[in-house]
Enzyme design. Structure first.
Site, PDB file in Angstrom:
ATOM      1  N   SER A   7       1.067  -1.104   0.167  1.00 33.09           N
ATOM      2  CA  SER A   7       0.235   0.071   0.125  1.00 33.09           C
ATOM      3  C   SER A   7       0.381   1.207  -0.251  1.00 33.09           C
ATOM      4  O   SER A   7       1.565   1.659   0.900  1.00 33.09           O
ATOM      5  CB  SER A   7      -0.992  -0.312   1.213  1.00 33.09           C
ATOM      6  OG  SER A   7      -1.344   1.143   1.252  1.00 33.09           O
ATOM      7  N   HIS A  32      -1.423  -0.966  -4.303  1.00 33.30           N
ATOM      8  CA  HIS A  32      -2.889  -1.458  -3.789  1.00 33.30           C
ATOM      9  C   HIS A  32      -2.729   0.332  -3.237  1.00 33.30           C
ATOM     10  O   HIS A  32      -1.381   0.835  -2.753  1.00 33.30           O
ATOM     11  CB  HIS A  32      -2.240  -1.929  -2.078  1.00 33.30           C
ATOM     12  CG  HIS A  32      -3.542  -1.778  -1.721  1.00 33.30           C
ATOM     13  ND1 HIS A  32      -4.486  -2.934  -1.253  1.00 33.30           N
ATOM     14  CD2 HIS A  32      -4.583  -0.986   0.001  1.00 33.30           C
ATOM     15  CE1 HIS A  32      -6.059  -2.055  -1.006  1.00 33.30           C
ATOM     16  NE2 HIS A  32      -6.009  -1.057   0.159  1.00 33.30           N
ATOM     17  N   ASP A  34      -4.743   3.214  -2.003  1.00 31.91           N
ATOM     18  CA  ASP A  34      -6.183   3.587  -1.031  1.00 31.91           C
ATOM     19  C   ASP A  34      -6.542   5.048  -1.040  1.00 31.91           C
ATOM     20  O   ASP A  34      -5.931   6.187  -0.371  1.00 31.91           O
ATOM     21  CB  ASP A  34      -5.039   3.461   0.947  1.00 31.91           C
ATOM     22  CG  ASP A  34      -4.734   1.776   0.936  1.00 31.91           C
ATOM     23  OD1 ASP A  34      -6.305   1.004   1.141  1.00 31.91           O
ATOM     24  OD2 ASP A  34      -4.000   1.840   1.776  1.00 31.91           O
ATOM     25  N   MET A  36      -9.488   7.362   0.123  1.00 30.73           N
ATOM     26  CA  MET A  36     -10.282   7.718   1.380  1.00 30.73           C
ATOM     27  C   MET A  36     -10.679   9.064   0.929  1.00 30.73           C
ATOM     28  O   MET A  36      -9.832  10.273   1.019  1.00 30.73           O
ATOM     29  CB  MET A  36      -9.311   8.233   2.589  1.00 30.73           C
ATOM     30  CG  MET A  36      -8.806   6.710   2.899  1.00 30.73           C
ATOM     31  SD  MET A  36      -7.820   7.005   4.739  1.00 30.73           S
ATOM     32  CE  MET A  36      -6.874   5.554   4.715  1.00 30.73           C
ATOM     33  N   HIS A  65      -8.017   0.161  -4.046  1.00 30.73           N
ATOM     34  CA  HIS A  65      -9.341   0.880  -2.835  1.00 30.73           C
ATOM     35  C   HIS A  65     -10.190   1.997  -2.572  1.00 30.73           C
ATOM     36  O   HIS A  65      -9.223   2.384  -1.958  1.00 30.73           O
ATOM     37  CB  HIS A  65      -8.606  -0.217  -1.498  1.00 30.73           C
ATOM     38  CG  HIS A  65      -9.244  -0.311  -0.504  1.00 30.73           C
ATOM     39  ND1 HIS A  65      -9.106  -0.836   0.803  1.00 30.73           N
ATOM     40  CD2 HIS A  65     -10.460   0.140   0.350  1.00 30.73           C
ATOM     41  CE1 HIS A  65      -9.800  -0.754   1.940  1.00 30.73           C
ATOM     42  NE2 HIS A  65     -10.630  -0.593   0.872  1.00 30.73           N
ATOM     43  N   MET A  67     -12.451   4.107  -0.319  1.00 33.02           N
ATOM     44  CA  MET A  67     -13.264   4.275   0.905  1.00 33.02           C
ATOM     45  C   MET A  67     -13.501   5.696   1.083  1.00 33.02           C
ATOM     46  O   MET A  67     -13.040   6.496   1.712  1.00 33.02           O
ATOM     47  CB  MET A  67     -11.455   4.120   2.184  1.00 33.02           C
ATOM     48  CG  MET A  67     -11.274   2.981   2.319  1.00 33.02           C
ATOM     49  SD  MET A  67      -9.943   2.836   3.118  1.00 33.02           S
ATOM     50  CE  MET A  67      -8.525   2.761   2.038  1.00 33.02           C
ATOM     51  N   MET A 136     -11.279  -5.977   5.435  1.00 33.24           N
ATOM     52  CA  MET A 136     -10.233  -5.120   6.218  1.00 33.24           C
ATOM     53  C   MET A 136      -9.923  -6.503   7.258  1.00 33.24           C
ATOM     54  O   MET A 136     -10.683  -7.091   8.234  1.00 33.24           O
ATOM     55  CB  MET A 136     -10.987  -4.351   6.597  1.00 33.24           C
ATOM     56  CG  MET A 136     -11.881  -3.412   5.038  1.00 33.24           C
ATOM     57  SD  MET A 136      -9.728  -2.618   4.379  1.00 33.24           S
ATOM     58  CE  MET A 136      -8.660  -2.563   5.200  1.00 33.24           C
ATOM     59  N   ASP A 174      -6.039  -6.815   4.605  1.00 36.55           N
ATOM     60  CA  ASP A 174      -5.556  -5.302   4.652  1.00 36.55           C
ATOM     61  C   ASP A 174      -5.588  -5.218   5.992  1.00 36.55           C
ATOM     62  O   ASP A 174      -6.608  -4.790   6.260  1.00 36.55           O
ATOM     63  CB  ASP A 174      -6.307  -4.594   4.018  1.00 36.55           C
ATOM     64  CG  ASP A 174      -5.820  -3.047   3.234  1.00 36.55           C
ATOM     65  OD1 ASP A 174      -5.031  -2.795   4.184  1.00 36.55           O
ATOM     66  OD2 ASP A 174      -6.866  -2.246   2.523  1.00 36.55           O
TER      67      ASP A 174
HETATM   68  C1  DX5 Z   1      -5.915   1.161   5.935  1.00 34.68           C
HETATM   69  C2  DX5 Z   1      -5.546   0.502   4.671  1.00 34.68           C
HETATM   70  C3  DX5 Z   1      -4.523  -0.206   4.454  1.00 34.68           C
HETATM   71  C4  DX5 Z   1      -3.239   0.711   4.845  1.00 34.68           C
HETATM   72  C5  DX5 Z   1      -3.064  -1.485   5.388  1.00 34.68           C
HETATM   73  O1  DX5 Z   1      -7.314   1.677   5.670  1.00 34.68           O
HETATM   74  O2  DX5 Z   1      -7.017   0.610   3.367  1.00 34.68           O
HETATM   75  O3  DX5 Z   1      -4.171  -0.543   3.068  1.00 34.68           O
HETATM   76  O4  DX5 Z   1      -2.915   0.748   4.333  1.00 34.68           O
HETATM   77  O5  DX5 Z   1      -1.750  -0.918   6.520  1.00 34.68           O
HETATM   78  P1  DX5 Z   1      -0.279  -1.379   7.363  1.00 34.68           P
HETATM   79  O6  DX5 Z   1      -0.276  -2.210   6.757  1.00 34.68           O
HETATM   80  O7  DX5 Z   1       0.506  -0.470   7.237  1.00 34.68           O
HETATM   81  O8  DX5 Z   1      -1.840  -1.986   8.242  1.00 34.68           O
HETATM   82 ZN    ZN Z   2      -6.466  -0.631   1.419  1.00 37.21          ZN
END
Ligand code: DX5
Ligand code: ZN
Length: 216
Positions: A7, A32, A34, A36, A65, A67, A136, A174
């Site tokens: 990620s 990956h 992310d 948000m 991903h 969110m 998750m 994840d």
């Molecule tokens: C959390 C994200 C993850 C995050 C994982 O909301 O979706 O992808 O970056 O990070 P680690 O591996 O540090 O838990």
């Molecule tokens: Zn993620």
């Protein structure tokens, strides 16, 4: 074959191009990405323009991903920006079935994401429309959190649902992935592992990615 999807939430944003280049050298399988929105999750990250900037920099698949609330609104944006797979939270989308078809029709792999409080059964009706299901194993919003052990039973339940129906859907996990939790997830039936801090904060990220595969 286990796939590792680092990620870039844990990358150095001031040197993002350098870190993207490094992922190929480290033998990562997917990137990956992310996204948000500050509503569905408390944090804000990056959007389609950053995805479009990363696209020409790498041959690795970009795994988006989302969110965000009502993620289907953003699907065409990320498809135009070069995403290879797009996953949407079942908690955030009213018309899951339609949204998954929209993702596939646009040429991307499609998937649903389950928050820690959402049962595996929430993915049941749409499994045939999913190339992957993302479990998750932390509450979404931040990297560096601790793995929630109850996720393992959910992975195993999804593995049974997928195998019983003869599907080939990937199970992605994840949050809080390190060599120890990776092995437990793989044993439970996971096929794709997302890791942010474990990879980017490792002294030797290439060796960390090798370790996360657990020889599988
Ligand atoms: C959390 C994200 C993850 C995050 C994982 O909301 O979706 O992808 O970056 O990070 P680690 O591996 O540090 O838990
Ligand atoms: Zn993620």
């Amino acid at each position: 074959m286990i796939k590792i999807a680092p990620s870039i939430l844990s990358a150095d944003f001031a040197n993002l191009g350098r870190d993207i280049d490094a992922l190929t050298e480290w033998n990562a399988d997917w990137i990956h990405f992310d996204v948000m929105d500050g509503h569905f999750v408390p944090n804000l990250t990056f959007g389609p323009p950053v995805c479009a900037a990363v696209r020409p920099r790498t041959k690795l698949p970009i795994d988006v991903h989302l969110m965000v609330d009502e993620p289907s609104r953003f699907v065409p944006w990320f498809q135009k920006a070069g995403a290879d797979s797009i996953t949407i939270h079942v908690e955030a989308e009213r018309h899951l079935h339609r949204a998954l078809q929209q993702i596939r029709e646009g040429g991307c792999k499609a998937g649903v994401v389950l928050n820690p409080g959402t049962p595996a059964i929430a993915a049941k009706e749409v499994l045939p429309y999913c190339d992957l299901v993302l479990v998750m194993s932390v509450n979404p919003g931040f990297g560096g959190q601790t793995f929630i052990p109850e996720s393992l039973e959910k992975i195993a339940e999804l593995r049974r649902m997928i195998d019983d129906r003869g599907l080939t859907t990937d199970i992605q996990v994840d949050g809080g992935i390190n060599p120890e939790t990776a092995e437990r997830c793989i044993d439970a039936g996971a096929t794709v592992l997302v890791a942010g801090s474990a990879v980017f904060h490792a002294a030797d990220p290439k060796d960390m990615i090798r370790q996360l595969r657990c020889g599988r």
